[in-house]
Every structure is written in C-alpha cells, then in structure tokens.
Design a protein around this motif. Sequence first.
Motif, mmCIF file in Angstrom:
data_model
loop_
_atom_site.group_PDB
_atom_site.id
_atom_site.type_symbol
_atom_site.label_atom_id
_atom_site.label_comp_id
_atom_site.label_asym_id
_atom_site.label_seq_id
_atom_site.Cartn_x
_atom_site.Cartn_y
_atom_site.Cartn_z
ATOM 1 N N LYS A 183 -27.446 -0.401 -34.348
ATOM 2 C CA LYS A 183 -27.528 0.836 -35.118
ATOM 3 C C LYS A 183 -28.813 0.788 -35.929
ATOM 4 O O LYS A 183 -28.917 0.049 -36.916
ATOM 5 C CB LYS A 183 -26.296 0.949 -36.024
ATOM 6 C CG LYS A 183 -26.209 2.230 -36.808
ATOM 7 C CD LYS A 183 -24.919 2.257 -37.633
ATOM 8 C CE LYS A 183 -24.829 3.518 -38.473
ATOM 9 N NZ LYS A 183 -23.594 3.536 -39.304
ATOM 10 N N SER A 233 -30.237 3.326 -37.549
ATOM 11 C CA SER A 233 -30.048 4.087 -38.783
ATOM 12 C C SER A 233 -28.702 4.793 -38.674
ATOM 13 O O SER A 233 -27.986 4.640 -37.675
ATOM 14 C CB SER A 233 -31.187 5.100 -38.986
ATOM 15 O OG SER A 233 -31.097 6.147 -38.028
ATOM 16 N N ASN A 242 -28.210 7.704 -37.984
ATOM 17 C CA ASN A 242 -28.258 8.722 -36.941
ATOM 18 C C ASN A 242 -28.794 8.212 -35.605
ATOM 19 O O ASN A 242 -28.829 8.976 -34.637
ATOM 20 C CB ASN A 242 -29.133 9.902 -37.399
ATOM 21 C CG ASN A 242 -28.515 10.638 -38.576
ATOM 22 O OD1 ASN A 242 -27.305 10.777 -38.670
ATOM 23 N ND2 ASN A 242 -29.363 11.093 -39.489
ATOM 24 N N THR A 243 -29.217 6.962 -35.534
ATOM 25 C CA THR A 243 -29.868 6.457 -34.320
ATOM 26 C C THR A 243 -29.242 5.157 -33.854
ATOM 27 O O THR A 243 -29.090 4.218 -34.635
ATOM 28 C CB THR A 243 -31.379 6.240 -34.555
ATOM 29 O OG1 THR A 243 -31.955 7.437 -35.088
ATOM 30 C CG2 THR A 243 -32.075 5.884 -33.260
ATOM 31 N N LYS A 244 -28.895 5.106 -32.549
ATOM 32 C CA LYS A 244 -28.316 3.908 -31.946
ATOM 33 C C LYS A 244 -29.111 3.527 -30.707
ATOM 34 O O LYS A 244 -29.545 4.394 -29.938
ATOM 35 C CB LYS A 244 -26.854 4.147 -31.581
ATOM 36 C CG LYS A 244 -25.962 4.415 -32.775
ATOM 37 C CD LYS A 244 -24.529 4.675 -32.348
ATOM 38 C CE LYS A 244 -23.641 4.952 -33.553
ATOM 39 N NZ LYS A 244 -22.240 5.233 -33.147
ATOM 40 N N LEU A 257 -30.729 5.068 -25.752
ATOM 41 C CA LEU A 257 -31.088 5.515 -27.099
ATOM 42 C C LEU A 257 -30.370 6.824 -27.391
ATOM 43 O O LEU A 257 -30.434 7.772 -26.595
ATOM 44 C CB LEU A 257 -32.599 5.709 -27.210
ATOM 45 C CG LEU A 257 -33.149 6.099 -28.588
ATOM 46 C CD1 LEU A 257 -32.935 4.967 -29.591
ATOM 47 C CD2 LEU A 257 -34.633 6.450 -28.495
ATOM 48 N N ASN A 258 -29.646 6.873 -28.523
ATOM 49 C CA ASN A 258 -28.948 8.085 -28.951
ATOM 50 C C ASN A 258 -29.377 8.427 -30.374
ATOM 51 O O ASN A 258 -29.430 7.546 -31.239
ATOM 52 C CB ASN A 258 -27.435 7.874 -28.908
ATOM 53 C CG ASN A 258 -26.897 7.699 -27.509
ATOM 54 O OD1 ASN A 258 -26.650 8.675 -26.810
ATOM 55 N ND2 ASN A 258 -26.733 6.451 -27.081
ATOM 56 N N HIS A 259 -29.658 9.720 -30.607
ATOM 57 C CA HIS A 259 -30.104 10.142 -31.942
ATOM 58 C C HIS A 259 -29.428 11.455 -32.318
ATOM 59 O O HIS A 259 -29.347 12.384 -31.504
ATOM 60 C CB HIS A 259 -31.618 10.328 -31.974
ATOM 61 C CG HIS A 259 -32.130 10.770 -33.312
ATOM 62 N ND1 HIS A 259 -32.152 9.926 -34.410
ATOM 63 C CD2 HIS A 259 -32.618 11.963 -33.741
ATOM 64 C CE1 HIS A 259 -32.645 10.582 -35.454
ATOM 65 N NE2 HIS A 259 -32.927 11.827 -35.065
ATOM 66 N N LYS A 260 -28.948 11.502 -33.558
ATOM 67 C CA LYS A 260 -28.319 12.702 -34.085
ATOM 68 C C LYS A 260 -29.247 13.315 -35.135
ATOM 69 O O LYS A 260 -29.516 12.715 -36.175
ATOM 70 C CB LYS A 260 -26.966 12.353 -34.709
ATOM 71 C CG LYS A 260 -26.103 13.546 -35.042
ATOM 72 C CD LYS A 260 -24.705 13.094 -35.473
ATOM 73 C CE LYS A 260 -23.818 14.297 -35.743
ATOM 74 N NZ LYS A 260 -22.447 13.893 -36.140
ATOM 75 N N PHE A 261 -29.759 14.523 -34.844
ATOM 76 C CA PHE A 261 -30.699 15.175 -35.754
ATOM 77 C C PHE A 261 -29.992 15.720 -36.992
ATOM 78 O O PHE A 261 -30.483 15.587 -38.110
ATOM 79 C CB PHE A 261 -31.431 16.314 -35.033
ATOM 80 C CG PHE A 261 -32.260 15.860 -33.872
ATOM 81 C CD1 PHE A 261 -33.514 15.275 -34.071
ATOM 82 C CD2 PHE A 261 -31.808 15.977 -32.580
ATOM 83 C CE1 PHE A 261 -34.286 14.848 -33.009
ATOM 84 C CE2 PHE A 261 -32.563 15.558 -31.501
ATOM 85 C CZ PHE A 261 -33.813 14.992 -31.718
ATOM 86 N N SER A 295 -28.086 16.807 -31.217
ATOM 87 C CA SER A 295 -28.219 15.391 -30.873
ATOM 88 C C SER A 295 -28.952 15.262 -29.539
ATOM 89 O O SER A 295 -29.062 16.228 -28.773
ATOM 90 C CB SER A 295 -26.842 14.710 -30.784
ATOM 91 O OG SER A 295 -26.068 15.300 -29.757
ATOM 92 N N TYR A 316 -30.148 12.172 -26.231
ATOM 93 C CA TYR A 316 -29.910 10.861 -25.638
ATOM 94 C C TYR A 316 -30.971 10.578 -24.580
ATOM 95 O O TYR A 316 -31.560 11.482 -23.995
ATOM 96 C CB TYR A 316 -28.513 10.781 -25.012
ATOM 97 C CG TYR A 316 -28.262 11.807 -23.929
ATOM 98 C CD1 TYR A 316 -28.566 11.543 -22.599
ATOM 99 C CD2 TYR A 316 -27.720 13.050 -24.246
ATOM 100 C CE1 TYR A 316 -28.345 12.481 -21.608
ATOM 101 C CE2 TYR A 316 -27.500 13.995 -23.272
ATOM 102 C CZ TYR A 316 -27.807 13.710 -21.951
ATOM 103 O OH TYR A 316 -27.593 14.649 -20.981
#
Length: 455
Positions: free
Chosen positions: A268, A270, A272-274, A320-324, A329, A331
């Motif tokens: 993880k 952050s 919002n970012t994995k 990579l996954n990110h939630k704005f 979001s 991927y």
Amino acid sequence: NPFSYVKDAAGNPVYNGTVTTQNGNKITIKTKDFFGYDNIDIRNIHSLTYNDEKNNLTASMSYAKDQISGFSSAPDGVTDINWTGAGDLSDHPGELYSLNIEKAWENVGNHTILVGGNYKQEEMIQHRFNLSKWHDHDSKLNEYATDSGKVKNTALFVQDEYKMNDKVTMYAGLRYDNYKKGDGHFWKDGAYDTTSKGESYNELSPKLAFDFKADENTNYYVSYGHSFNPAPMFEIYRYGGSGMGAVIPNPALDPETSDTFEVGMKQKLSDNTKFGINLYRIETKDKIAYTYFYNAAGVCTHKQYINYNEEKRRGVEFELNHKFDSNWSAYLNYAWQTGKTSGAVIPGTNKNQAYSGVADYTVPKHLLHSGIEYRNDKLNVLLDCQYVSERMSPDSATGEYGAEDAFFIVNTGLNYKLAKDVTLQFGITNLLDKEFYCKEATAGRTYNVGLRYSF
C-alpha cells in the motif's frame, strides 16, 4: 471476405499455388486456408442463486441448452476464392447442468473454514451433413456422420485460513475431482462404431500458501497449487468432416494437469494507491496437441487431439491500482511471460522429431490490461484497454510459421440501477472497431445489453 497479403508481379493477390518470398524461400498457398466457418449459435441459459450472508452460505444452479449450434465450411479442394458451391455442415447442440454450494465458518479459534461442492454434467451430439451451398445451412443433401458423448464432474473442496500469529497466515486447501466420460458413439457413412465405453478419473488437487505481513502496508506471499483440466468435449467426441480434414474423436484423451508456483509482494503506497508484483511458474503435463497422422505414402489419413507434450511457462506480473476520489479509480496490470515445450517422437505423424525446451511461440510475451472506472450510487462506467503481443505458431502440416497479430482494443461497460433490485447493463467490445488476425479475421465491434433483477 478473404484477403491475401501475397501479391504476384502485377500486384494482384495470390490465393493458390507456390510463391517465392523476398529471400528466395518457396511456400505453398491453398485457397481453402483463406476460408473460415459460417457459424450460428442460439442458447437458452437459466440460473438461480441463493446467498445467505448471515450464515455464510451460497448456492447456485444453472441449466443451458443450445437451440441452434453449428457451422458450415467449404471443402478442402476448393480453388475459387468466391466459392459458393458445395460444403459441409456440423450441427452440434449441447446441454449443460451445474450445481454449486459453499459454506464458511469464521473465527473457529484462529481458523476460517470453507467447505463446498460442485456438480457439472455436459452432453453433446453432432450431425454432419453435405450441403449443396456451403453458406446455406438449409441446403442439406444427406447426413453422413453422427457422434455423441457425455461427461460428468463431481468435486468436493475444503480450505482452511489459519492465522498462525499477527504476521503470518496460512491457506491450506484440498480439492477432490471425480471426472467421468460417458459412452461415446461415432457413426460414419453407414458404419456404426462405438468409440468409448466410458472412463473415470479421480484427482486430488492440493493448495498451500503463506502470507507474511511485514508491516501495516506490505505483505509478502508464496504459494503452490495443483490443477486438473479435462479437455473440452469436441476434442474427445466430435468428428470433423471433410471441411476440417477428417478430425476423428479421441475418447481416450486424458485431462491435463498443472503445478503452479508463485511468489509475490503487495504494498500500500498510500491510502489511495496499491502496488503488487509476483513471479510465477506453471508446469503442465499431458498437454493436448492437434496431431496429423500419415500412411506409408506420406498422405494424411486423419487428425486427432492427443496427449503429447509438456509445457513450462514462467513470467512476472505487475499490478497498480489508484483511487482518485470517491467516484474515480484506475488500474494497470502488465505481465511478461515465456513458455517452453518438450515432446517425444511419434512415428507416422507430424510429431516426428523429439525436442526439449523449445520456445512455445503461441504464448504472447506481453499482456497489458488498464482502465478507468467511475462509480456513484446508481451508475458504474468502465473504460477498459487490452493489449496482447503477437504470437507465432508452426503450421501443423508444413512446419512453416504463421503469425497471429498483436492487438490493442478498447472495451466499455455501463451498469445503471433503475431501481433497488433492477440493473440495466450495456457493453461494447472493441469500441474502436479494430481489425486484426487471430487465427481468423476478427469480428470487429460487438454490443451487449442486459437487464439484471435480484430477488
């Protein structure tokens, strides 16, 4: 319509004969190779799902039956690229029953136990007809062959998620499969031949994995799993007519088995970012190969799917996954992989040379998936992109290599809640209508619409 990249001196496309390439090699082209199949499928599917969240119990059952399922093809000896004459029809409706049930018990000491079972029964019958017009499925002249078969698979499985301490969790599972082939029958040109009396397979598939929590943001894991993969029914029971080059059934075809090893890390970065990375290796035995058989004069007498070689595939995958924000979001998933195969000599076939550790060019080296998603209370919209690198495969008869194009396609999907339990679904595959070659020219842009109701 068929198209050819090979041109004669005047720039006209060449569909038949022997041609010389830029480097002086001679290759043979057959008009038949440019023809695909004229296919139609109409299938009814019924399913029922039960979900008891309070008691961690789920069950589902489904039934599917083909109303129409078949394809026609042009004959082997065709030399006219605009051929509209005689051909061959395979009419092969199928039927499928499936039942699945799972039950979980949480917090049994440091354990979470999952137990379940699955039953599937599938059957098919095929009728082969001569056609006066290969594109017209109603222009039947006579039935010259029929075949049928049935398979059943009963599976029981259990998994234990055991929290060994604050940092280490073990996952141990075991699946038992009982796979049965029913009697298969093959009849051709008035001669009846029983091709199968039925066989039964029993397979235990273990799974073991360990997850190590290094800190609040980082996990490492290692896993091993065994899998059991029976062949599709058409490889076991179905006869391929003259348009397919006399492919005969193989009721003795055994399932493939694979062992998968994996090691990876998830982090993880952050709130919002994995990020994740894993390395994997897959070893497959009894891999099924499409094989040509020849007589003493070197003429191909028939073709058949057989258990032939072994494959070892390895690769690395990044995720990579990110939630704005609460709505948006994205991927990104990328994999690099290679495969190698080994096989022995089978006299009188196109498998006439032993090989070990030869590159498997049918495995794409690069796979990419990425997309962006929007969600709110009622609406969910997805824009998905997919890239697959080119693949090379040797032609079974000549050994010459033919390519399957690399492709990049964009897909989109939409789910909208019309009411509490009613969802409208709409999707487009290949949004940009890209044309590329993947064994045959692809269909281009397609649409799907559905309505989902939950009781």
